[in-house]
Scaffold this motif. Structure first.
Motif, mmCIF file in Angstrom:
data_model
loop_
_atom_site.group_PDB
_atom_site.id
_atom_site.type_symbol
_atom_site.label_atom_id
_atom_site.label_comp_id
_atom_site.label_asym_id
_atom_site.label_seq_id
_atom_site.Cartn_x
_atom_site.Cartn_y
_atom_site.Cartn_z
ATOM 1 N N PHE A 210 37.529 147.907 48.861
ATOM 2 C CA PHE A 210 36.393 147.057 49.221
ATOM 3 C C PHE A 210 35.748 146.423 47.996
ATOM 4 C CE2 PHE A 210 32.104 146.127 50.843
ATOM 5 C CZ PHE A 210 32.446 145.458 52.005
ATOM 6 N N TRP A 211 35.660 147.178 46.901
ATOM 7 C CA TRP A 211 35.064 146.671 45.673
ATOM 8 C C TRP A 211 36.024 146.858 44.509
ATOM 9 C CZ3 TRP A 211 31.025 143.815 46.520
ATOM 10 C CH2 TRP A 211 30.087 144.155 47.490
ATOM 11 N N LYS A 212 35.967 145.936 43.576
ATOM 12 C CA LYS A 212 36.548 146.137 42.255
ATOM 13 C C LYS A 212 35.385 146.280 41.286
ATOM 14 C CE LYS A 212 39.262 144.070 38.531
ATOM 15 N NZ LYS A 212 40.070 142.905 38.065
ATOM 16 N N VAL A 222 31.599 143.244 39.091
ATOM 17 C CA VAL A 222 31.774 143.507 40.517
ATOM 18 C C VAL A 222 32.501 142.334 41.161
ATOM 19 C CG1 VAL A 222 30.623 143.962 42.715
ATOM 20 C CG2 VAL A 222 29.673 144.898 40.592
ATOM 21 N N GLN A 223 33.531 142.652 41.939
ATOM 22 C CA GLN A 223 34.221 141.672 42.770
ATOM 23 C C GLN A 223 34.520 142.301 44.120
ATOM 24 O OE1 GLN A 223 37.315 140.581 39.666
ATOM 25 N NE2 GLN A 223 37.042 138.567 40.614
ATOM 26 N N HIS A 224 34.428 141.492 45.156
ATOM 27 C CA HIS A 224 34.715 141.969 46.504
ATOM 28 C C HIS A 224 36.200 141.817 46.795
ATOM 29 C CE1 HIS A 224 34.602 141.233 51.087
ATOM 30 N NE2 HIS A 224 34.659 142.533 50.849
ATOM 31 N N CYS A 225 36.828 142.875 47.276
ATOM 32 C CA CYS A 225 38.250 142.831 47.643
ATOM 33 C C CYS A 225 38.365 142.330 49.083
ATOM 34 C CB CYS A 225 38.891 144.209 47.484
ATOM 35 S SG CYS A 225 38.827 144.879 45.814
ATOM 36 N N HIS A 226 38.292 141.032 49.243
ATOM 37 C CA HIS A 226 38.326 140.438 50.577
ATOM 38 C C HIS A 226 39.736 140.503 51.137
ATOM 39 C CE1 HIS A 226 37.836 137.591 53.859
ATOM 40 N NE2 HIS A 226 36.531 137.602 53.646
ATOM 41 N N VAL A 231 42.167 139.566 44.497
ATOM 42 C CA VAL A 231 40.856 139.870 43.923
ATOM 43 C C VAL A 231 40.442 138.804 42.911
ATOM 44 C CG1 VAL A 231 39.527 141.582 42.636
ATOM 45 C CG2 VAL A 231 41.227 142.331 44.294
ATOM 46 N N GLN A 234 38.258 135.914 44.017
ATOM 47 C CA GLN A 234 36.912 136.187 44.499
ATOM 48 C C GLN A 234 35.869 135.912 43.410
ATOM 49 O OE1 GLN A 234 38.003 136.306 47.812
ATOM 50 N NE2 GLN A 234 36.113 137.484 47.919
ATOM 51 N N GLU A 236 32.875 136.589 40.832
ATOM 52 C CA GLU A 236 32.642 137.744 39.966
ATOM 53 C C GLU A 236 31.169 137.792 39.574
ATOM 54 O OE1 GLU A 236 35.149 139.412 36.326
ATOM 55 O OE2 GLU A 236 33.931 137.693 35.739
#
Length: 331
Positions: A210-212, A222-226, A231, A234, A236
């Motif tokens: 869900f998150w990186k 922080v990046q969202h693992c959509h 990734v 997305q 940052e």
């Protein structure tokens, strides 16, 4: 678990630049203040009498004044909106943000932020395969992470259900084999760092990512693992720790996301020496081991090295090629 945080450093050029900017603003303010009487005298005694006698000049003056006022009001509105945005960003401790595919100027800003980071004792990474962070040639944070003494990494389990679900959601050119190869390269890279005296620990999780998260010093990326998107495609965000008000901002919540995942007894730790997954209970007592193996066919992927790590990485490049007789899922 200790949380080491260093204070940001300020260069001599940065201090000199602030000093010069304040000096220029002060000189401009003094010049405007001393010129006001002369300007008022010119407008009232020379300019305005001409305007009263010339209708065209009066119309031009009114249009110019209206344009200037409209411009000033628009600038004031923009400044007010930016002020609100700055206040919100400050409350969230948002230090930097960029969209995927941002231009070179945005990249330069992030590089400047990375250069200002002091050497941190520890670095925490929660990601999918770790390839973009540790192996890719264009990795921005790899050099900073290498300076840390203790490095804790969490990757998705290469033989778990979550990895297959992630691969199925991505474009057809990204397969389970692709993700396996990236995880293999990351393990080889981390193994090489251990041989250089770094305290490296690796765990695997088996949920849909869900998150990186990458925590270094006072900052966390922080990046969202959509689902359905890589990734790196997305946006940052970089959040900073507020030392005076740690409760403010999103640094601590995201930091706790990593700590909670790391301390979860369900996630096995990887033993670099035996290529095994070590399972522990809530008290930290070892309950069992299982060999980690991934059915990857073909030659080993060459691992890009940094700061002379290539020789050490070669020996760990094929850690995942040994198949495990237990606790593995056939892909």
């Amino acid at each position: 678990m200790s949380m080491y945080r260093g204070a940001p450093t300020h260069s001599l050029w940065s201090g000199l630049r602030h000093f010069l900017s304040h000096g220029v603003i002060t000189l401009l303010a003094v010049a405007i203040a001393f010129s006001l009487p002369g300007m008022a005298n010119y407008i009232l005694n020379e300019w305005w009498p001409h305007v009263e006698r010339n209708p065209n000049l009066l119309l031009a003056t009114e249009i110019a004044l209206a344009s200037v006022l409209a411009l000033l009001f628009n600038l004031a509105k923009i400044a007010w909106d930016h002020r609100q945005g700055v206040r919100i960003a400050r409350l969230a401790s948002l230090m930097y943000a960029r969209n995927a595919g941002a231009g070179w100027w945005s990249l330069r800003r992030e590089q400047a932020l990375v250069r200002q980071l002091p050497a941190a004792r520890d670095a925490f990474v929660l990601t999918l395969t770790g390839h973009d962070t540790f192996v890719a040639d264009d990795s921005l944070l790899r050099g900073v992470i290498e300076k840390a003494y203790e490095i804790r990494v969490m990757l998705v389990n290469p033989v778990g259900k979550a990895l297959r679900e992630r691969a199925d959601s991505l474009p057809p050119d990204i397969t389970v084999l692709t993700l396996h190869t990236e995880i293999e390269a990351t393990i080889g890279y981390l193994s090489g760092m251990r041989k250089y005296g770094k305290m490296v620990k690796l765990k695997f999780y088996d949920e849909e990512p869900f998150w990186k998260l990458i925590a270094i010093g006072d900052y966390i990326w922080v990046q969202h693992c959509h689902s359905g998107f890589a990734v790196k495609q997305q946006p940052e965000f970089v959040f900073g720790l507020q030392h005076r008000e740690p409760r403010h901002g999103l640094f601590v919540p995201f930091y706790m996301v990593f700590l909670n995942q790391w301390n979860d007894a369900r996630h096995p730790e990887y033993d670099f020496d035996t290529n095994e997954l070590v399972y522990r209970d809530a008290s930290g007592k070892e309950t069992g081991r299982a060999a980690l193996g991934v059915p990857i066919n073909g030659a080993a992927t060459p691992l890009p090295s940094s700061r002379g790590l290539r020789a050490a990485l070669d020996s760990g490049a094929a850690l995942l090629r040994r198949l495990a007789p237990e606790r593995t899922a056939e892909l």
